[in-house]
Design a protein around this motif. Structure first.
Motif, PDB file in Angstrom:
ATOM      1  N   UNK A 113      55.457 -48.709 -40.432  1.00 28.08           N
ATOM      2  CA  UNK A 113      56.232 -48.132 -41.538  1.00 28.08           C
ATOM      3  C   UNK A 113      57.510 -47.457 -41.032  1.00 28.08           C
ATOM      4  N   UNK A 114      57.405 -46.729 -39.931  1.00 26.40           N
ATOM      5  CA  UNK A 114      58.578 -46.035 -39.392  1.00 26.40           C
ATOM      6  C   UNK A 114      59.653 -47.021 -38.932  1.00 26.40           C
TER       7      UNK A 114
ATOM      8  N   UNK B 144      48.886 -39.401 -34.415  1.00 26.04           N
ATOM      9  CA  UNK B 144      48.011 -39.721 -35.540  1.00 26.04           C
ATOM     10  C   UNK B 144      47.868 -41.213 -35.722  1.00 26.04           C
ATOM     11  N   UNK B 145      47.699 -41.619 -36.975  1.00 25.66           N
ATOM     12  CA  UNK B 145      47.460 -43.026 -37.289  1.00 25.66           C
ATOM     13  C   UNK B 145      48.731 -43.610 -37.883  1.00 25.66           C
TER      14      UNK B 145
ATOM     15  N   UNK C 165      45.493 -50.111 -39.873  1.00 18.30           N
ATOM     16  CA  UNK C 165      45.748 -48.787 -39.291  1.00 18.30           C
ATOM     17  C   UNK C 165      45.469 -48.834 -37.793  1.00 18.30           C
ATOM     18  N   UNK C 166      46.415 -48.268 -37.036  1.00 21.03           N
ATOM     19  CA  UNK C 166      46.266 -48.201 -35.592  1.00 21.03           C
ATOM     20  C   UNK C 166      46.554 -46.784 -35.125  1.00 21.03           C
TER      21      UNK C 166
END
Length: 108
Positions: free
Chosen positions: A64-65, A101-102, A95-96
């Protein structure tokens, strides 16, 4: 986009469903027997940001980033748009574990 423009764009096949890859391109075949899926995909394709996200994910999986930085929109905007694409079955996410965080990794 009108229903007829979407029809022309998607080249609907009354008896076909699913997505197939061909020469690095994604062709989406929909069934007129599944109006809910038609609505989900029409909604997903109704945004320039979502179309850009799909184009970028055709090149490689991104989180997403990374998507946010590439298209210069806030992370929250990308995240919300990815949810719409995921609901329509146009992208996959997993999710990784990340450094802080995730993170959500997106792919097509």
């Amino acid at each position: 986009m009108t229903e007829w423009e979407l029809y022309d764009l998607m080249k609907l096949n009354h008896n076909a469903a699913g997505v197939r890859k061909e020469h690095g391109m994604n062709d989406i075949e929909l069934s007129l027997d599944d109006p809910e899926r038609l609505r989900l995909i029409a909604r997903a394709l109704g945004s320039d940001v979502r179309i850009r996200i799909m184009q970028m994910l055709d090149e490689r999986p991104m989180n997403i980033e990374e998507l946010s930085q590439e298209i210069s929109v806030p992370i929250s905007t990308v995240s919300n748009n990815v949810v719409v694409l995921e609901e329509a079955g146009l992208v996959r996410t997993e999710r990784q574990n990340g450094i802080r965080g995730v993170m959500k990794l997106c792919s097509r």
